[in-house]
Design a protein around this motif. Structure first.
Motif, PDB file in Angstrom:
ATOM      1  N   VAL A  82       2.478   3.244  -6.084  1.00  0.00           N
ATOM      2  CA  VAL A  82       1.324   4.054  -5.705  1.00  0.00           C
ATOM      3  C   VAL A  82       0.100   3.153  -5.702  1.00  0.00           C
ATOM      4  O   VAL A  82      -0.218   2.538  -6.719  1.00  0.00           O
ATOM      5  CB  VAL A  82       1.114   5.226  -6.689  1.00  0.00           C
ATOM      6  CG1 VAL A  82      -0.095   6.049  -6.286  1.00  0.00           C
ATOM      7  CG2 VAL A  82       2.358   6.089  -6.771  1.00  0.00           C
ATOM      8  N   ASN A  83      -0.561   3.053  -4.547  1.00  0.00           N
ATOM      9  CA  ASN A  83      -1.802   2.298  -4.450  1.00  0.00           C
ATOM     10  C   ASN A  83      -2.968   3.177  -4.876  1.00  0.00           C
ATOM     11  O   ASN A  83      -2.879   4.405  -4.817  1.00  0.00           O
ATOM     12  CB  ASN A  83      -2.019   1.816  -3.005  1.00  0.00           C
ATOM     13  CG  ASN A  83      -0.924   0.874  -2.558  1.00  0.00           C
ATOM     14  OD1 ASN A  83      -0.507  -0.001  -3.309  1.00  0.00           O
ATOM     15  ND2 ASN A  83      -0.428   1.066  -1.353  1.00  0.00           N
ATOM     16  N   ALA A  84      -4.067   2.574  -5.293  1.00  0.00           N
ATOM     17  CA  ALA A  84      -5.259   3.338  -5.660  1.00  0.00           C
ATOM     18  C   ALA A  84      -5.660   4.228  -4.485  1.00  0.00           C
ATOM     19  O   ALA A  84      -5.806   3.755  -3.363  1.00  0.00           O
ATOM     20  CB  ALA A  84      -6.402   2.402  -6.031  1.00  0.00           C
ATOM     21  N   GLY A  85      -5.792   5.516  -4.712  1.00  0.00           N
ATOM     22  CA  GLY A  85      -6.151   6.464  -3.660  1.00  0.00           C
ATOM     23  C   GLY A  85      -5.016   6.786  -2.714  1.00  0.00           C
ATOM     24  O   GLY A  85      -5.197   7.516  -1.747  1.00  0.00           O
ATOM     25  N   GLY A  86      -3.824   6.244  -2.977  1.00  0.00           N
ATOM     26  CA  GLY A  86      -2.690   6.431  -2.074  1.00  0.00           C
ATOM     27  C   GLY A  86      -1.953   7.742  -2.306  1.00  0.00           C
ATOM     28  O   GLY A  86      -2.144   8.425  -3.306  1.00  0.00           O
TER      29      GLY A  86
END
Length: 77
Positions: free
Chosen positions: A62-66
Motif C-alpha cells: 500500500v502506497n501513501a494515499g493508495g
C-alpha cells in the motif's frame, strides 16, 4: 453459494478488522464491503467465511494515499 447469506471475516496482517455479511443472489444483495484503512507498507489481506471457506491470503503493498481492491470470488455451482 447460490442464494446465500455469508458472514465473512476480513483481516489485515492476521488481525480480523471487520466481519461483513454478504448476501449473494438474494433480493437486497450485499456484495461489496466498506473500505478499510491501514498504514502504507507491505500487508497481508485475508478473508474467511465464519466457520467455513478460507480464501488464500493476498500480499499487497500500500502506497501513501493508495487504494488496493481485493475481490472475493463468489460463485454458484
Amino acid at each position: 453459494l447460490c442464494s446465500s447469506v455469508l458472514p465473512v471475516q476480513l483481516s489485515i496482517d492476521g488481525a480480523v478488522v471487520r466481519t461483513d455479511t454478504f448476501r449473494v443472489n438474494l433480493s437486497s444483495p450485499h456484495t461489496t464491503s466498506v473500505g478499510l484503512k491501514t498504514s502504507p507498507g507491505n500487508h497481508t489481506l485475508g478473508a474467511r467465511v465464519v466457520a467455513g471457506y478460507v480464501w488464500p491470503d493476498t500480499a499487497v503493498t500500500v502506497n501513501a494515499g493508495g487504494i488496493v481492491t481485493k475481490v472475493l470470488p463468489f460463485y454458484c455451482s
